[in-house]
Design a protein around this motif. Structure first.
Motif, PDB file in Angstrom:
ATOM      1  N   VAL A 142      33.443  14.631 -36.018  1.00 51.37           N
ATOM      2  CA  VAL A 142      34.630  14.261 -35.259  1.00 51.37           C
ATOM      3  C   VAL A 142      34.786  12.747 -35.282  1.00 51.37           C
ATOM      4  O   VAL A 142      33.853  12.015 -34.950  1.00 51.37           O
ATOM      5  CB  VAL A 142      34.546  14.758 -33.800  1.00 51.37           C
ATOM      6  N   PHE A 201      36.882   9.483 -33.827  1.00 50.68           N
ATOM      7  CA  PHE A 201      37.665   9.082 -32.662  1.00 50.68           C
ATOM      8  C   PHE A 201      38.234   7.685 -32.846  1.00 50.68           C
ATOM      9  O   PHE A 201      37.572   6.801 -33.380  1.00 50.68           O
ATOM     10  CB  PHE A 201      36.791   9.019 -31.394  1.00 50.68           C
ATOM     11  N   LEU A 230      38.028  11.728 -23.684  1.00 52.04           N
ATOM     12  CA  LEU A 230      37.591  12.050 -25.049  1.00 52.04           C
ATOM     13  C   LEU A 230      37.077  13.489 -25.119  1.00 52.04           C
ATOM     14  O   LEU A 230      37.377  14.219 -26.066  1.00 52.04           O
ATOM     15  CB  LEU A 230      36.507  11.074 -25.507  1.00 52.04           C
ATOM     16  N   LEU A 262      38.523  16.604 -27.288  1.00 55.10           N
ATOM     17  CA  LEU A 262      37.629  17.333 -28.188  1.00 55.10           C
ATOM     18  C   LEU A 262      37.655  18.828 -27.886  1.00 55.10           C
ATOM     19  O   LEU A 262      37.846  19.652 -28.794  1.00 55.10           O
ATOM     20  CB  LEU A 262      36.199  16.789 -28.043  1.00 55.10           C
ATOM     21  N   LEU A 304      29.552  12.157 -34.404  1.00 57.50           N
ATOM     22  CA  LEU A 304      30.795  11.496 -34.030  1.00 57.50           C
ATOM     23  C   LEU A 304      30.901  10.199 -34.817  1.00 57.50           C
ATOM     24  O   LEU A 304      29.881   9.604 -35.172  1.00 57.50           O
ATOM     25  CB  LEU A 304      30.806  11.183 -32.532  1.00 57.50           C
ATOM     26  N   SER A 359      33.481   6.446 -35.508  1.00 58.89           N
ATOM     27  CA  SER A 359      34.599   5.598 -35.147  1.00 58.89           C
ATOM     28  C   SER A 359      34.500   4.305 -35.945  1.00 58.89           C
ATOM     29  O   SER A 359      33.651   4.170 -36.826  1.00 58.89           O
ATOM     30  CB  SER A 359      34.618   5.310 -33.635  1.00 58.89           C
ATOM     31  N   ALA A 391      40.596   7.554 -36.558  1.00 60.14           N
ATOM     32  CA  ALA A 391      39.976   8.861 -36.340  1.00 60.14           C
ATOM     33  C   ALA A 391      39.783   9.629 -37.658  1.00 60.14           C
ATOM     34  O   ALA A 391      38.689  10.103 -37.960  1.00 60.14           O
ATOM     35  CB  ALA A 391      40.796   9.687 -35.349  1.00 60.14           C
ATOM     36  N   LEU A 393      41.877  11.903 -32.264  1.00 58.82           N
ATOM     37  CA  LEU A 393      40.718  12.640 -32.745  1.00 58.82           C
ATOM     38  C   LEU A 393      41.079  13.287 -34.070  1.00 58.82           C
ATOM     39  O   LEU A 393      42.216  13.685 -34.280  1.00 58.82           O
ATOM     40  CB  LEU A 393      40.360  13.722 -31.714  1.00 58.82           C
TER      41      LEU A 393
END
Length: 137
Positions: free
Chosen positions: A12, A14, A25, A29, A46, A48, A101, A131
């Motif tokens: 994922v 972000f 967040l 999600l 995750l 970013s 994202a 996201l």
């Protein structure tokens, strides 16, 4: 016992405004995973942009989920520009990247699976955050 290798590897990515809380967040999600019928345990990490390295909400979410959080600089994200579902001029002006994202999700997914990745959930926009979810193509 389940074989983790059989489970898909999803990442994922972000993007978020400064001060975006972990609860926002997490809501984004949960909403995205539920809408696409993806289980949270399929998410392996995750990602970013490095500008968010000290973002409390992202750090807290990674802690809550017990997932690694990896950051990429805009130069590392640039090669993914042509694969984005949406290119944001505002994001580019602020970060040097047209889509944090999606680019971060693709970058980390390819790093983890050592193969081309694709967006499984394109950019989802929430009030303070975006996201995207990427996995094996």
């Amino acid at each position: 016992m389940t074989d983790d290798r059989a489970a898909p590897t999803f990442v994922v990515g972000f993007g978020c405004q400064r001060g975006c809380p972990a609860s926002t967040l997490r809501a984004l999600l949960d909403q995205a995973l539920q809408a696409h019928r993806i289980e949270l345990r399929a998410v392996k990490a995750l990602a970013s942009i490095d500008l968010k390295r000290d973002e409390p909400g992202l750090l807290e979410l990674a802690r809550q989920l017990n997932l690694p959080l990896q950051y990429f600089n805009s130069a590392e994200l640039a090669p993914f520009q042509q694969r984005l579902s949406h290119q944001s001029q505002i994001a580019f002006e602020r970060t040097g990247c047209y889509g944090v994202a999606e680019s971060a999700a693709l970058a980390l997914a390819e790093l983890l699976i050592l193969a081309p990745a694709k967006l499984m959930i394109p950019r989802q926009k929430y009030a303070q955050a975006t996201l995207a979810l990427a996995g094996a193509a």
